[in-house]
Design an enzyme around this catalytic site. Structure first.
Site, PDB file in Angstrom:
ATOM      1  N   GLY A 191       0.822  -1.200   0.000  1.00 20.12           N
ATOM      2  CA  GLY A 191       0.000   0.000   0.000  1.00 20.12           C
ATOM      3  C   GLY A 191       0.859   1.254   0.000  1.00 20.12           C
ATOM      4  N   CYS A 192       0.279   2.362   0.420  1.00 22.17           N
ATOM      5  CA  CYS A 192       1.007   3.639   0.454  1.00 22.17           C
ATOM      6  C   CYS A 192       2.311   3.487   1.214  1.00 22.17           C
ATOM      7  CB  CYS A 192       0.127   4.706   1.111  1.00 22.17           C
ATOM      8  SG  CYS A 192       0.976   6.282   1.369  1.00 22.17           S
ATOM      9  N   PHE A 193       3.406   3.867   0.588  1.00 18.73           N
ATOM     10  CA  PHE A 193       4.716   3.579   1.199  1.00 18.73           C
ATOM     11  C   PHE A 193       5.049   4.437   2.410  1.00 18.73           C
ATOM     12  CE2 PHE A 193       6.623   5.705  -2.902  1.00 18.73           C
ATOM     13  CZ  PHE A 193       6.142   6.955  -2.532  1.00 18.73           C
ATOM     14  N   TRP A 194       4.306   5.501   2.685  1.00 12.83           N
ATOM     15  CA  TRP A 194       4.612   6.342   3.844  1.00 12.83           C
ATOM     16  C   TRP A 194       4.488   5.549   5.155  1.00 12.83           C
ATOM     17  CZ3 TRP A 194       0.891  10.838   2.137  1.00 12.83           C
ATOM     18  CH2 TRP A 194       1.481  11.539   1.071  1.00 12.83           C
TER      19      TRP A 194
END
Length: 243
Positions: free
Chosen positions: A83-86
């Site tokens: 998912g979102c890498f943050w």
């Protein structure tokens, strides 16, 4: 079946040299049983041929293996898409034995992608976290445990409200040991989830394109709001992902 195309002008075909290419097959006129030209203005093609499958070629350098080295020879690399890498990066930052993390794009078809291009969904890249870890302090299995706990591996190209191929679930291995452990962990997770099918892909790590600097350690630095979150080893604070 015979097809007639009587509106064509007379054609001359060099013997043994004409091929019709379609999709993944090539058909040679020499494979048709004669007569395959019966008049000057008609081409009669009999449906009696054997397809020749085209060899797949992969000369795209974006598909090359990730040959970069970890920052220290004693370390190993691992790569995950969840998912979102943050938020995924911050979770790995907190793992004891992880020395460095960096976010980027991999597994795509385009050279030197950027965030805006990847978000169009046309490049086939995944948002990934590349982890530099000390295997004596952090076994690869520890990273796999975190990977499975951090996201839903049963949703195709989606994590919560983030939708797109860049958010697909993937483990990208650097050696056969990692590949084996990844597969074993996937099978164990599937038993746990029972009828919910895992869609996580397990593939060799391909060329890693480091994301823009503002994406690196994004949540630790506070993101857009400047409210930094702890990346301390062993920290269990809830991870809040925001833009």
């Amino acid at each position: 079946m015979v097809k007639y195309m009587d509106t064509f002008e007379p054609l001359t075909f060099p013997k043994s040299s004409i091929h019709i290419q379609h999709s993944l097959f090539i058909f040679s006129f020499n494979q048709f049983k004669p007569p395959y030209i019966t008049s000057q203005n008609s081409i009669h093609i009999f449906n009696q041929f054997k397809p020749i499958k085209m060899a797949e070629s992969n000369n795209n350098p974006a598909h090359d293996p990730d040959t970069e080295n970890p920052i220290n020879p004693a370390l190993e690399l691992a790569q995950f898409g969840a998912g979102c890498f943050w938020g995924v990066e911050l979770a790995f930052q907190r793992v004891p034995g992880v020395v460095k993390t960096e976010v980027g794009y991999s597994q795509g078809d385009v050279l030197d992608p950027n965030y805006k291009l990847v978000c169009t969904g046309t490049t086939n890249h995944v948002e990934v976290v590349r982890v530099h870890f000390d295997p004596t302090a952090c076994p690869y299995s520890n990273l796999l445990d975190l990977f499975w706990s951090r996201h839903d591996p049963t949703t195709v190209n989606r994590q919560a409200g983030d939708v797109g191929t860049q958010y697909r679930s993937g483990i990208y291995y650097y050696n056969e040991t990692q590949a084996r452990l990844a597969q074993e962990s996937k099978e164990a997770k599937q038993l746990e989830l029972k009828d919910k099918k895992i869609v996580t892909e397990i593939l060799p790590a391909k060329r890693f394109y480091r994301a823009e600097e503002y994406h690196q350690q994004y949540l630790e630095k506070g993101g857009r709001n400047g409210a930094g979150q702890s990346a301390a080893k062993g920290c269990n604070d809830p991870i809040r992902c925001y833009g």
